[in-house]
Write a protein that holds these residues in place. Structure first.
Motif, PDB file in Angstrom:
ATOM      1  N   ASP A 208       0.811  -1.218   0.000  1.00  0.00           N
ATOM      2  CA  ASP A 208       0.000   0.000   0.000  1.00  0.00           C
ATOM      3  C   ASP A 208       0.842   1.265   0.000  1.00  0.00           C
ATOM      4  OD1 ASP A 208      -2.433  -1.305  -0.079  1.00  0.00           O
ATOM      5  OD2 ASP A 208      -2.639  -1.404   2.100  1.00  0.00           O
ATOM      6  N   ALA A 209       2.088   1.149   0.435  1.00  0.00           N
ATOM      7  CA  ALA A 209       2.962   2.322   0.429  1.00  0.00           C
ATOM      8  C   ALA A 209       3.543   2.599  -0.953  1.00  0.00           C
ATOM      9  CB  ALA A 209       4.095   2.119   1.437  1.00  0.00           C
ATOM     10  N   VAL A 210       3.464   1.622  -1.853  1.00  0.00           N
ATOM     11  CA  VAL A 210       4.075   1.772  -3.175  1.00  0.00           C
ATOM     12  C   VAL A 210       3.466   2.934  -3.970  1.00  0.00           C
ATOM     13  CG1 VAL A 210       4.402   0.653  -5.421  1.00  0.00           C
ATOM     14  CG2 VAL A 210       4.839  -0.621  -3.305  1.00  0.00           C
ATOM     15  N   PRO A 211       2.118   3.057  -4.074  1.00  0.00           N
ATOM     16  CA  PRO A 211       1.586   4.199  -4.836  1.00  0.00           C
ATOM     17  C   PRO A 211       2.038   5.545  -4.288  1.00  0.00           C
ATOM     18  CG  PRO A 211      -0.129   2.573  -4.452  1.00  0.00           C
ATOM     19  CD  PRO A 211       1.044   2.167  -3.625  1.00  0.00           C
ATOM     20  N   GLY A 212       2.108   5.673  -2.956  1.00  0.00           N
ATOM     21  CA  GLY A 212       2.564   6.929  -2.380  1.00  0.00           C
ATOM     22  C   GLY A 212       4.006   7.235  -2.741  1.00  0.00           C
ATOM     23  N   ILE A 213       4.838   6.204  -2.708  1.00  0.00           N
ATOM     24  CA  ILE A 213       6.250   6.392  -3.073  1.00  0.00           C
ATOM     25  C   ILE A 213       6.376   6.825  -4.534  1.00  0.00           C
ATOM     26  CG2 ILE A 213       8.454   5.204  -3.379  1.00  0.00           C
ATOM     27  CD1 ILE A 213       7.671   3.431  -0.988  1.00  0.00           C
ATOM     28  N   VAL A 214       5.598   6.154  -5.407  1.00  0.00           N
ATOM     29  CA  VAL A 214       5.655   6.482  -6.835  1.00  0.00           C
ATOM     30  C   VAL A 214       5.147   7.903  -7.077  1.00  0.00           C
ATOM     31  CG1 VAL A 214       4.811   5.855  -9.121  1.00  0.00           C
ATOM     32  CG2 VAL A 214       5.414   4.060  -7.485  1.00  0.00           C
ATOM     33  N   VAL A 215       4.048   8.264  -6.413  1.00  0.00           N
ATOM     34  CA  VAL A 215       3.486   9.614  -6.582  1.00  0.00           C
ATOM     35  C   VAL A 215       4.481  10.664  -6.095  1.00  0.00           C
ATOM     36  CG1 VAL A 215       1.719  11.196  -5.703  1.00  0.00           C
ATOM     37  CG2 VAL A 215       1.065   8.924  -6.514  1.00  0.00           C
ATOM     38  N   MET A 216       5.110  10.423  -4.955  1.00  0.00           N
ATOM     39  CA  MET A 216       6.010  11.416  -4.362  1.00  0.00           C
ATOM     40  C   MET A 216       7.279  11.612  -5.189  1.00  0.00           C
ATOM     41  SD  MET A 216       7.334  11.645  -0.400  1.00  0.00           S
ATOM     42  CE  MET A 216       8.259  10.118  -0.490  1.00  0.00           C
TER      43      MET A 216
END
Length: 323
Positions: A208-216
């Motif tokens: 679940d942290a992957v999309p946030g990392i990609v967006v950031m």
């Protein structure tokens, strides 16, 4: 939208707007849940208050905050409120709804025929496919990446009805993973025991942290043409705004993983206690003293004695005989 006042801490808590489709969904879910609880109470059955509170506060409350609070007021001019909205709908609201166990309530409250239909839908092949842990985890990840890295998100900002569809899409994707893992064990494979579920929840928290990392860290602006055109004068740089949104997504995803994991561990402990009690009762039933064979009216009934008593008795008899 460009004339919105600056988003301060005070306005973050005081700015609200009405989203009619979301309000109708919240009212419908709340009314059905209340009907189920009242129906059980009329029959003299108990429904845990903690489950009802989780459903109302964490589940429906998160839906209201995500779709009608300042996050919804400012999501068309700032990216980070939209990112927080989406992660709340995808992770937090499903957790609250699942803790309330609405399907379990429906199966108990509905008449036999209605409960049978719900059970057939829940345990059907299609539902088993979508709720298979690896499939549901992949669906959550694909949903979030699709929202941000296709025209889906920017189009939803332009079209109100598609925006509400996106809300529902995120909510359903999250529920497909959370609800079976927490409440509907019968749709999961036999190998998906509590230890396996705990491992899956841990893995899901990482994913679940992957999309946030990609967006950031993404170099290209997400819905950049929209936010560049609608960004107010007081807003941060659009790239900075996107980084704030990605950071918020990571933080919320990791925060949600902890109570989710704790809920699984608590459920595991309750199951272990229940199995221990059941085993103790079965052993007690199997070790009930056998009925004595009656040889005479005055004869005392034999009883099951520990080995050390019988062994000592036999030794004493041998000593007596030698004397």
């Amino acid at each position: 939208m460009g004339s919105l006042p600056e988003l301060t801490t005070g306005r973050l808590f005081s700015a609200w707007q009405t989203d009619l489709p979301a309000l109708l969904l919240v009212a419908l879910l709340g009314a059905l849940y209340c009907w189920g609880v009242l129906r059980l109470r009329r029959r003299g059955e108990h429904w845990p208050t903690a489950r009802a509170a989780a459903f109302a506060l964490l589940g429906l409350g998160t839906l209201i905050v995500a779709t009608m609070s300042a996050l919804a007021v400012y999501d068309h001019v700032l990216f980070w409120p939209a990112a927080v909205q989406n992660i709340l709908l995808d992770l937090v609201a499903p957790l609250g709804l699942a803790l309330g166990d609405p399907l379990g309530l429906a199966l108990r409250a509905l008449p036999e025929r209605g409960a049978g239909r719900v059970q057939r839908v829940v345990t059907g092949r299609l539902m088993r496919l979508f709720t298979f842990p690896l499939v549901s985890t992949a669906l959550v990840l694909v949903t979030e990446l699709t929202v941000y890295f296709t025209p889906y998100f920017e189009t939803a900002l332009r079209v109100d009805w598609l925006h509400d569809v996106m809300y529902l899409h995120l909510l359903l994707a999250g529920c497909l993973f959370v609800v079976p893992v927490l409440t509907r064990e019968e749709v999961l494979p036999a190998w998906c025991t509590h230890p396996v579920r705990a491992a899956l929840v841990f893995l899901d928290g990482v994913i679940d942290a992957v999309p946030g990392i990609v967006v950031m860290t993404h170099g290209t602006l997400i819905a950049g043409s929209w936010y560049l055109h609608h960004a107010p004068s007081w807003s941060p740089d659009v790239q900075r705004d996107q980084q704030l949104g990605g950071g918020a997504m990571i933080s919320i995803a990791e925060l949600v993983a902890l109570p989710f994991l704790l809920a699984i561990l608590a459920q595991w402990a309750r199951t272990e206690r229940a199995e221990t009690v059941a085993l103790d009762r079965r052993l007690e039933a199997e070790l009930v003293p056998a009925a004595p064979a009656v040889e005479g009216a005055g004869e005392e009934a034999d009883r099951v004695r520990p080995w050390w008593e019988t062994e000592n008795s036999a030794v004493a008899q041998r000593i007596q005989q030698q004397r």
